[in-house]
Enzyme design. Sequence first.
Site, mmCIF file in Angstrom:
data_model
loop_
_atom_site.group_PDB
_atom_site.id
_atom_site.type_symbol
_atom_site.label_atom_id
_atom_site.label_comp_id
_atom_site.label_asym_id
_atom_site.label_seq_id
_atom_site.Cartn_x
_atom_site.Cartn_y
_atom_site.Cartn_z
ATOM 1 C CD GLU A 462 60.744 22.649 75.409
ATOM 2 O OE1 GLU A 462 61.062 22.813 76.612
ATOM 3 O OE2 GLU A 462 59.784 21.941 75.060
ATOM 4 C CG HIS A 465 59.467 25.200 79.857
ATOM 5 N ND1 HIS A 465 58.493 25.247 80.836
ATOM 6 C CD2 HIS A 465 59.008 24.337 78.912
ATOM 7 C CE1 HIS A 465 57.487 24.451 80.495
ATOM 8 N NE2 HIS A 465 57.771 23.889 79.332
ATOM 9 C CG HIS A 468 59.117 29.610 84.996
ATOM 10 N ND1 HIS A 468 58.103 28.680 85.027
ATOM 11 C CD2 HIS A 468 58.942 30.356 86.115
ATOM 12 C CE1 HIS A 468 57.354 28.857 86.098
ATOM 13 N NE2 HIS A 468 57.845 29.869 86.771
#
Length: 672
Positions: A462, A465, A468
């Site tokens: 996670e 992510h 990102h």
Amino acid sequence: MTNPLLAQWDTPFELPPFAAIGDEDFAPAFDAGLTEARTAIAAIAGNADAPTFANTIEALELAEATLDRVAGVFYNLAGADSTDAREALMRDLAPKMSAFSSEVTNNKALFARIETLWQDRETLDLSPEQARVLELYRQMFVRSGAQLEGEAAARLTEVKARLAVLGTEFSQNILAEERGWFMDLAEDELEGLPQFLIDAARAAGAEKGRAGPVITTSRSLIVPFLQFSPRRALREKAYEAWVARGANGNAQDNRTIAAEILKLRAERAALLGYPSFAAFKLEPEMAKTPDAVRDLLMRVWTPARAKAEADASVLEAMLRADGIAGPLEPWDWRYYSEKRRKAEHDLDEAALKPYLSLDAMIAAQFDCANRLFGLEFRPLDVPLYHPDARAWEVTRKGQHVAVFIGDYFARGSKRSGAWCSAMRSQKKLGRDVRPVVVNICNFAKAEPCLLSYDDARTLFHEFGHALHQMLSDVTYGFISGTSVARDFVELPSQLYEHWLEVPEVLETHARHWQTGEAMPSDMLKRLLDAGTYDQGFATVEFVASALVDLAFHEGAAPADPMQKQAEVLEGIGMPRAIRMRHATPHFAHVFSGDGYSSGYYSYMWSEVMDADAFAAFEETGNPFDPATAARLEQFILSAGGSRPAEELYLEFRGRMPGVEALLKGRGLLDAA
């Protein structure tokens, strides 16, 4: 009084003023945001001036500013800390927001302006990012039915509205099922359970208002219970409750909802001229076609199934050695697999977990981000939406990058699973907006919170992510952060998991929560050597789910999804003692919205790339190689959806990978 959601947020980093926001504030704030957006969009569509990128596309980017801000707060809270009022508003908003979306994409004057820009794109002197944004806006409008007329357009609007309602209902039914089921454990039923699990079960019991420990369907509780409880009848009871979520013949039964969703999706695709919903959904993804997805999945399925069947024979022999006639059942697999892991790799999860405290693993993920990208994390003392949530300011060379919020513990108000979202996404249009990024997990709350290695991997996943989102560096919010092809979005997250396997990371951070001593070197070696242990099981349960998802969305919608699920599993030879990772009635990835419908394969598609991407670091001899990390940030993490996914990966790596890296990473190459 001014609605706090609509007032200027004079808070640190313009965080939402959580303490001032009441559930009653959301509905009027959404109404105000919708009114503002409708006014802005009407002005864009009715503009007498010839369309330009600025007065059409950039104006659209800014038209929903208030709505985006309100939605960013509400939908995060609705998933992480639900209340009856929030659930009711979710049901009210589903058709309302769908109708607004259709209203925008059905606006003929607005689409005419976008189409004019598209036809004239070669003469507009657009930057590469602007050209990409124009392409994606037009694609969104066309795929939303902008070119449909009359009854077809009206019917598509109805279909999308109904799908929004059903997706919300499906999700809330799962939450209600998970909130409602628990199994009390008597003191003698704690036999064989490690202390960390007993502590977590007592904490769960306290949250449920019970006098003693309980097991719930939270993965962080039920999986270790299935691993360690020697009481087969209790394992069966817990397992069957876990896999039966959404299929209990009560008010929360999701089977008829799933059938209607599939029927409406097929109709949606047909209205838009596609032979199936899978063909429609996969068109903008890297995979492009259902055949390409099935080819990948079956190339992995065959060796994975062979490995799982061989493992099942070993586990069934262990079962029989315990005096049980058999056969091996799904509620037996984890119990005997844990025994086998301890015997073959001398790995005992109960002995391992004290070295993997939540705080230590958070420090590890932050340290890796610092070494790779120069990010620093400073704890923030700010009001948040729940006492369990915590926040950090993210900086680089003294400059503010983002606010990161971590919300790690399971509770009845939080939907299951783990995910990353953004309360505010990065963009530069209008002003430089820095993101507020949230990681949600469902670890069993205990003091201390000790993670399994799989839990630690989820944490890193996670956070990949989150990187990102945090490192996004684009002008337009439409392509910010994780706004990329669905089968590319999992690349940063799955790639980041690899740094948990770097020995020096664990040597530094895997320290005993009480003594501070590093994980013993022999234990660390055994842990890393066992990295591919039980991957036959893990791969089979995943690929089976992905194949069922794909089959649901090809051709005519099945009248009975459960029968279709059974047919698919029989057709691929699903091992008896393994079930799908997500059975249809609680397959939230696929039915709680369109995100992963026909797209559950995406994790594996991305895994083909993540194995190859980490090899780029390994080839340098340094898992933190600065030049490779700089390319990763430039072409993957900061780029968002500014270019097609294939182009971005080729810029980073120079070539596209084959499936061999994935099979090797899962220890399945010899079984291929």
